[in-house]
Design a protein around this motif. Structure first.
Motif, PDB file in Angstrom:
ATOM      1  N   ALA A  60      17.624  56.352 -50.368  1.00  0.00           N
ATOM      2  CA  ALA A  60      18.632  57.112 -49.619  1.00  0.00           C
ATOM      3  C   ALA A  60      19.609  57.802 -50.560  1.00  0.00           C
ATOM      4  O   ALA A  60      20.078  58.893 -50.284  1.00  0.00           O
ATOM      5  CB  ALA A  60      19.375  56.205 -48.643  1.00  0.00           C
ATOM      6  N   GLU A  61      19.926  57.156 -51.690  1.00  0.00           N
ATOM      7  CA  GLU A  61      20.860  57.760 -52.637  1.00  0.00           C
ATOM      8  C   GLU A  61      20.350  59.109 -53.123  1.00  0.00           C
ATOM      9  O   GLU A  61      21.121  60.022 -53.342  1.00  0.00           O
ATOM     10  CB  GLU A  61      21.072  56.838 -53.850  1.00  0.00           C
ATOM     11  CG  GLU A  61      21.955  55.660 -53.579  1.00  0.00           C
ATOM     12  CD  GLU A  61      22.042  54.732 -54.778  1.00  0.00           C
ATOM     13  OE1 GLU A  61      21.076  54.666 -55.569  1.00  0.00           O
ATOM     14  OE2 GLU A  61      23.064  54.067 -54.911  1.00  0.00           O
ATOM     15  N   PHE A 103      21.067  65.660 -46.392  1.00  0.00           N
ATOM     16  CA  PHE A 103      21.401  64.679 -45.379  1.00  0.00           C
ATOM     17  C   PHE A 103      22.865  64.276 -45.485  1.00  0.00           C
ATOM     18  O   PHE A 103      23.435  64.259 -46.574  1.00  0.00           O
ATOM     19  CB  PHE A 103      20.550  63.408 -45.537  1.00  0.00           C
ATOM     20  CG  PHE A 103      19.103  63.603 -45.226  1.00  0.00           C
ATOM     21  CD1 PHE A 103      18.635  63.430 -43.935  1.00  0.00           C
ATOM     22  CD2 PHE A 103      18.222  63.971 -46.217  1.00  0.00           C
ATOM     23  CE1 PHE A 103      17.300  63.619 -43.639  1.00  0.00           C
ATOM     24  CE2 PHE A 103      16.879  64.165 -45.932  1.00  0.00           C
ATOM     25  CZ  PHE A 103      16.418  63.982 -44.643  1.00  0.00           C
ATOM     26  N   LYS A 120      25.207  61.149 -45.324  1.00  0.00           N
ATOM     27  CA  LYS A 120      24.908  59.740 -45.551  1.00  0.00           C
ATOM     28  C   LYS A 120      26.161  58.876 -45.463  1.00  0.00           C
ATOM     29  O   LYS A 120      27.249  59.302 -45.863  1.00  0.00           O
ATOM     30  CB  LYS A 120      24.269  59.556 -46.917  1.00  0.00           C
ATOM     31  CG  LYS A 120      22.887  60.176 -47.001  1.00  0.00           C
ATOM     32  CD  LYS A 120      22.368  60.179 -48.412  1.00  0.00           C
ATOM     33  CE  LYS A 120      22.730  61.509 -49.011  1.00  0.00           C
ATOM     34  NZ  LYS A 120      22.167  61.860 -50.248  1.00  0.00           N
ATOM     35  N   LYS A 138      21.284  57.842 -42.878  1.00  0.00           N
ATOM     36  CA  LYS A 138      21.360  59.276 -43.124  1.00  0.00           C
ATOM     37  C   LYS A 138      20.888  60.014 -41.896  1.00  0.00           C
ATOM     38  O   LYS A 138      20.140  59.493 -41.071  1.00  0.00           O
ATOM     39  CB  LYS A 138      20.517  59.663 -44.327  1.00  0.00           C
ATOM     40  CG  LYS A 138      19.042  59.436 -44.141  1.00  0.00           C
ATOM     41  CD  LYS A 138      18.269  59.819 -45.375  1.00  0.00           C
ATOM     42  CE  LYS A 138      16.767  59.648 -45.125  1.00  0.00           C
ATOM     43  NZ  LYS A 138      15.973  60.085 -46.230  1.00  0.00           N
ATOM     44  N   MET A 168      22.121  51.892 -45.996  1.00  0.00           N
ATOM     45  CA  MET A 168      22.515  53.292 -46.021  1.00  0.00           C
ATOM     46  C   MET A 168      21.839  53.970 -44.853  1.00  0.00           C
ATOM     47  O   MET A 168      20.668  53.702 -44.561  1.00  0.00           O
ATOM     48  CB  MET A 168      22.119  53.948 -47.338  1.00  0.00           C
ATOM     49  CG  MET A 168      22.938  53.417 -48.494  1.00  0.00           C
ATOM     50  SD  MET A 168      22.623  54.268 -50.035  1.00  0.00           S
ATOM     51  CE  MET A 168      23.362  55.851 -49.699  1.00  0.00           C
ATOM     52  N   ARG A 209      31.402  57.365 -46.832  1.00  0.00           N
ATOM     53  CA  ARG A 209      30.644  58.563 -46.467  1.00  0.00           C
ATOM     54  C   ARG A 209      30.463  59.421 -47.704  1.00  0.00           C
ATOM     55  O   ARG A 209      31.392  59.608 -48.488  1.00  0.00           O
ATOM     56  CB  ARG A 209      31.400  59.344 -45.389  1.00  0.00           C
ATOM     57  CG  ARG A 209      30.720  60.628 -44.946  1.00  0.00           C
ATOM     58  CD  ARG A 209      31.509  61.328 -43.839  1.00  0.00           C
ATOM     59  NE  ARG A 209      32.913  61.533 -44.169  1.00  0.00           N
ATOM     60  CZ  ARG A 209      33.393  62.564 -44.851  1.00  0.00           C
ATOM     61  NH1 ARG A 209      32.584  63.496 -45.297  1.00  0.00           N
ATOM     62  NH2 ARG A 209      34.688  62.677 -45.087  1.00  0.00           N
ATOM     63  N   GLN A 210      29.263  59.967 -47.871  1.00  0.00           N
ATOM     64  CA  GLN A 210      29.007  60.823 -49.016  1.00  0.00           C
ATOM     65  C   GLN A 210      29.449  62.245 -48.726  1.00  0.00           C
ATOM     66  O   GLN A 210      29.141  62.803 -47.676  1.00  0.00           O
ATOM     67  CB  GLN A 210      27.527  60.803 -49.393  1.00  0.00           C
ATOM     68  CG  GLN A 210      27.287  61.476 -50.725  1.00  0.00           C
ATOM     69  CD  GLN A 210      25.859  61.364 -51.189  1.00  0.00           C
ATOM     70  OE1 GLN A 210      24.936  61.484 -50.405  1.00  0.00           O
ATOM     71  NE2 GLN A 210      25.688  61.139 -52.480  1.00  0.00           N
TER      72      GLN A 210
END
Length: 75
Positions: free
Chosen positions: A7-8, A13, A15, A68, A66, A31-32
């Motif tokens: 996911a990283e 997306f 995430k 997304k 995580m 949150r990214q």
């Protein structure tokens, strides 16, 4: 964890990362941002920007999940 590493690296997306303690109790979420850095609200303090694992420790636990979603579906 393999799922977290996958996911990283996902681009395109939105995430969020869930942090939990050793008992699996959720303690925090981050949150990214589009820049790739992560943002968190720490109680009444201001939002902070950080690397994903900067908050891991006794207070917030570790990244355990995580999630997304496609940025296009987030609008």
């Amino acid at each position: 964890d393999l799922a977290v590493r996958r996911a990283e690296g996902a681009r395109g997306f939105e995430k969020i990362a869930i942090f939990a303690n050793a008992q699996g109790k959720p303690k925090h979420a981050a949150r990214q941002r589009l820049t790739g850095r992560w943002t968190s609200k720490l109680g009444k303090m201001e939002d902070i920007e950080h690397d994903l694992r900067d908050l891991e420790g006794a207070m917030y636990g570790s990244v355990v999940l995580m999630m997304k979603r496609n940025i296009a579906s987030a609008a």
